[in-house]
Design an enzyme around this catalytic site. Structure first.
Site, mmCIF file in Angstrom:
data_model
loop_
_atom_site.group_PDB
_atom_site.id
_atom_site.type_symbol
_atom_site.label_atom_id
_atom_site.label_comp_id
_atom_site.label_asym_id
_atom_site.label_seq_id
_atom_site.Cartn_x
_atom_site.Cartn_y
_atom_site.Cartn_z
ATOM 1 N N LEU A 50 0.845 -1.188 0.000
ATOM 2 C CA LEU A 50 0.000 0.000 0.000
ATOM 3 C C LEU A 50 0.884 1.242 0.000
ATOM 4 C CD1 LEU A 50 -2.733 -1.163 2.541
ATOM 5 C CD2 LEU A 50 -2.806 -1.211 0.043
ATOM 6 N N GLU A 51 0.944 1.917 -1.138
ATOM 7 C CA GLU A 51 1.876 3.027 -1.306
ATOM 8 C C GLU A 51 1.228 4.383 -1.065
ATOM 9 O OE1 GLU A 51 4.008 2.521 -4.956
ATOM 10 O OE2 GLU A 51 4.346 0.390 -4.565
ATOM 11 N N ASN A 52 0.013 4.376 -0.556
ATOM 12 C CA ASN A 52 -0.684 5.620 -0.270
ATOM 13 C C ASN A 52 -1.087 5.707 1.194
ATOM 14 O OD1 ASN A 52 -1.072 6.868 -3.099
ATOM 15 N ND2 ASN A 52 -1.661 4.729 -3.367
#
Length: 467
Positions: free
Chosen positions: A291-293
């Site tokens: 999860l890059e957000n």
């Protein structure tokens, strides 16, 4: 991981600036609510800063904004646990979705890297003076970071305290690769055609649904067309085919465009339920959190513990944070890894697309694409609570796979040697060796095949030589 692979963080430029005055200590917007700043590290040309917002009042704070000025020539680079907008030398940080509410008697924090010797001034918390500031607790070093060659003696070989890893049936040292469930300029592959060198194949990606926390997966129509017809049934058969060869197949959640939000008990349950359903349907061996957000460590940990309780001790739990997410144990991704380390399999940090970053010595910002960068940043995790068998090195497979930080596979092998044996290091040497270092990860299998499978054919045999 990024489908476009073109995102590059702009980080840490060395600039000389006059030392700025620090923040004003005045009462904040609601009695007892303050934002205080401290420099947690300072190496002369740059520093790491941390703001802590404390609610000493009697009512809950719903949402916060911290704004401040930096002197001319002093800039903000990487940041974590907040969102940033800047106008000239005025920088405004706002809460993420999971840390905006501050109950009475509690606090939240965010951090960032600064270049130049200045410090924040004119701080405002939700529009009024921050208050609660303290002077930076670290002073700039009186000498420049060392540039001499590393010592010739080997570092100590005693690893940090360890406990037995979860029983997942994996080799001691492993190679992980991501398989594209989409079509892009890389070679399209059926899952069964993943090269034999890979021990773990992460399927990219399961994506969010309209239900908060829930994810879904199906073969991408564009990929199916590119392969001349590839169905969910074909994919399921390919999962079983890889497992019959002794490989593990896990479902990766998120990616660059992923918007999976697990921010409360209901969404944690939805995540656990939906991933469990995918495991039952397709036969996945585990889950990868990419999860890059942003993520909420409390509720994601709750979701993963629930999933593990349903699947059992053989569940693989992997993570693939961006480099900035693992700079400090207080950041949300790092906190999640530490909170679930009793059930965590491996953290394959993406050591690319990140510019320059601090290492565990906190003395300098190391440039990506070097042995120093990989080793110094892996050292942060190894010295801050993760077992060596829980730390993997994530690197791009070659041209096209990332916007920055691409290295020759031999550089990956040298970094593994430095960490496991204390050999083939650059100028940075870790404080000890970590013979149990788990291995390497690459984005991606498809890009590796596109580039002649050089990454897997170079790194996989080398992993077999490690202690």
């Amino acid at each position: 991981m990024k489908r476009s692979r073109s995102l590059v963080f702009s980080l840490v430029t060395a600039v000389v600036a006059a030392l700025g005055a620090v923040w004003v200590a005045m009462p904040a917007f609601a009695a007892g609510v303050t934002a205080s700043f401290v420099k947690t590290a300072d190496w002369g040309s740059g520093w790491e800063g941390k703001y802590t917002i404390t609610n000493g009042g009697g009512s809950t704070v719903d949402g916060w904004t911290v704004a401040f000025d930096l002197p001319a020539g002093t800039t903000v680079g990487s940041y974590w646990d907040a969102l940033l907008t800047s106008s000239g030398q005025r920088h405004t940080f706002t809460n993420r979705s999971w840390n905006g509410r501050i109950a009475p008697g509690t606090s939240v924090s965010f951090g960032f890297l600064g270049s130049g010797p200045g410090a924040p001034t004119n701080c405002q918390l939700n529009g009024t003076a921050c208050g609660g500031g303290t002077n930076p607790t670290t002073a700039p070093p009186t000498t420049a970071p060392p540039t001499t060659a590393p010592p010739t003696t080997a570092p100590p070989t005693t690893p940090p305290p360890t406990s037995p890893p979860p029983n997942t049936g994996l080799p001691k040292h492993l190679l992980t690769g991501y398989w594209h469930n989409f079509d892009n300029p890389a070679v399209e592959l059926r899952l069964r055609d993943v090269p034999a060198e890979y021990d773990v194949v992460a399927v990219a990606f399961a994506e969010a649904t309209a239900t908060p926390g829930a994810v879904t997966f199906a073969v991408d129509p564009g990929l199916s067309t590119a392969l001349g017809g590839y169905t969910d049934a074909d994919f399921s058969a390919d999962v079983r085919a890889l497992q019959s060869r002794g490989k593990k197949v896990i479902i990766s959640v998120g990616g660059e465009t992923g918007r999976v939000a697990v921010n409360d008990a209901a969404s944690a349950a939805a995540f656990s339920d939906s991933v469990h359903a995918l495991i039952q349907r397709y036969g996945f061996d585990g889950v990868d959190i990419d999860l890059e957000n942003g993520l909420n460590p409390t509720y994601m940990a709750q979701a993963l513990r629930s999933l593990r309780a349903r699947v059992g001790a053989g569940l693989i739990i992997a993570m693939a944070p961006q480099t900035i997410d693992m700079q400090s144990p207080e950041s949300s991704y790092f906190k999640l890894a530490l909170d679930i380390r009793d059930i965590l399999t491996v953290v394959n940090t993406q050591f690319y697309n990140s510019g320059a970053m601090l290492g565990c010595d906190r003395n300098a910002a190391y440039s990506q694409g070097t042995v120093n960068f990989i080793v110094a940043l892996a050292c942060i995790q190894l010295e801050a609570g993760l077992r060596p068998d829980q730390v993997g090195l994530g690197l791009p497979a070659g041209p096209g796979a990332a916007g920055g930080g691409i290295v020759a596979p031999a550089v990956v092998n040298a970094a593994l040697d430095c960490l496991a044996r204390g050999t083939n290091c650059g100028s940075f040497r870790p404080p000890r060796t970590y013979p149990g270092i788990r291995g390497a990860m690459t984005w991606s299998v498809n890009w590796d095949v596109t580039n002649g499978n050089t990454f897997a054919r170079t790194v996989a045999p080398h992993l077999d030589t490690l202690p």
